[in-house]
Design an enzyme around this catalytic site. Structure first.
Site, PDB file in Angstrom:
ATOM      1  N   GLU A   1       0.847  -1.193   0.000  1.00 23.88           N
ATOM      2  CA  GLU A   1       0.000   0.000   0.000  1.00 23.88           C
ATOM      3  C   GLU A   1       0.882   1.242   0.000  1.00 23.88           C
ATOM      4  O   GLU A   1       1.446   1.618   1.027  1.00 23.88           O
ATOM      5  CB  GLU A   1      -0.925   0.017   1.216  1.00 23.88           C
TER       6      GLU A   1
ATOM      7  N   ARG B   1       0.684  10.300   0.278  1.00 22.32           N
ATOM      8  CA  ARG B   1       1.021  11.310   1.284  1.00 22.32           C
ATOM      9  C   ARG B   1       2.299  12.064   0.943  1.00 22.32           C
ATOM     10  O   ARG B   1       2.700  12.960   1.695  1.00 22.32           O
ATOM     11  CB  ARG B   1       1.181  10.644   2.661  1.00 22.32           C
TER      12      ARG B   1
ATOM     13  N   THR C   1      -4.595   6.119   1.112  1.00 27.46           N
ATOM     14  CA  THR C   1      -5.039   7.497   1.325  1.00 27.46           C
ATOM     15  C   THR C   1      -5.759   8.046   0.103  1.00 27.46           C
ATOM     16  O   THR C   1      -5.608   9.206  -0.270  1.00 27.46           O
ATOM     17  CB  THR C   1      -3.860   8.415   1.726  1.00 27.46           C
TER      18      THR C   1
ATOM     19  N   LYS D   1     -11.531  -1.832   5.600  1.00 32.49           N
ATOM     20  CA  LYS D   1     -10.414  -1.429   6.438  1.00 32.49           C
ATOM     21  C   LYS D   1     -10.992  -0.924   7.764  1.00 32.49           C
ATOM     22  O   LYS D   1     -11.895  -0.089   7.769  1.00 32.49           O
ATOM     23  CB  LYS D   1      -9.638  -0.311   5.735  1.00 32.49           C
TER      24      LYS D   1
END
Length: 213
Positions: A45, A49, A73, A133
């Protein structure tokens, strides 16, 4: 909406940990990803960011055999399409909005949406998602919360992420509604700074051993 089985579940059945990655350069991304895949953790993943995240996804998808690149994200439908075009094979979001839920149906990339409460889990189920999640895992109640959710929502499966390390991971993986966990402990910042890719590979191998028997 008719609920369909998650296309991610089969891929994650034998991968106990998804490394949550934040890269400062493409070169760093390639070295770290190579070490993780070699250590037995192919699902990665890469979070959106940092400014190099998209370039890192493209590079890892193109140059690291065996890597299954995911994008973390992801907050918007536009980002879903962008990470898909960058080579990501799945996307992860910290939450789930109506727009993101609707857009994911047409984006052509599996989405792992985040939830933290029973109401959010029910809303995700109504939108067609059965693999979620659980975020932020430790802050949102941890193992006791997931145990509580299993009774009324036993059809859901989770990837808890947030505050989980090697010591906490086994207690999560022992739960019947947990498929895998997400964590950054397998890529310590000091190991990256030192270029100690062998240490990262060893941590990945140790993470693989956490697989539930």
């Amino acid at each position: 909406m008719q609920v369909q089985p998650s296309p991610l579940l089969a891929r994650l059945a034998n991968v106990p940990v998804i490394p949550v990655l934040e890269f400062g350069s493409v070169d760093e991304a390639l070295h770290v990803s190579e070490a993780l895949v070699a250590g037995g953790l192919p699902l990665l993943e890469i979070t959106l960011r940092t400014p190099v995240a998209m370039d890192a996804m493209r590079a890892v998808a193109a140059k690291i055999p065996g890597a299954c690149v995911g994008a973390g994200t992801v907050l918007t439908v536009a980002q879903l399409h962008a990470v898909r075009d960058a080579g990501a094979q799945f996307a992860v979001s910290p939450g789930l909005t109506p727009a993101l839920a609707a857009g994911a149906q047409d984006a052509g990339i599996p989405l792992l949406p985040g939830v933290a409460t029973a109401s959010e889990a029910m809303a995700a189920l109504e939108a067609g998602f059965t693999f979620l999640k659980f975020f932020p895992a430790q802050a949102a109640g941890g193992v006791p919360m997931l145990k509580s959710l299993y009774g009324p929502l036993s059809q859901l499966r989770f990837c808890p992420t947030g505050g989980i390390d090697a010591a906490l991971a086994p207690s999560y993986l022992a739960l019947p509604n947990v498929v895998c966990v997400g964590g950054s402990w397998v890529v310590p910042k000091d190991a990256v700074a030192a270029g100690d890719w062998g240490r990262i590979r060893k941590l990945a191998e140790e993470a693989v051993s956490l697989r539930r028997n």
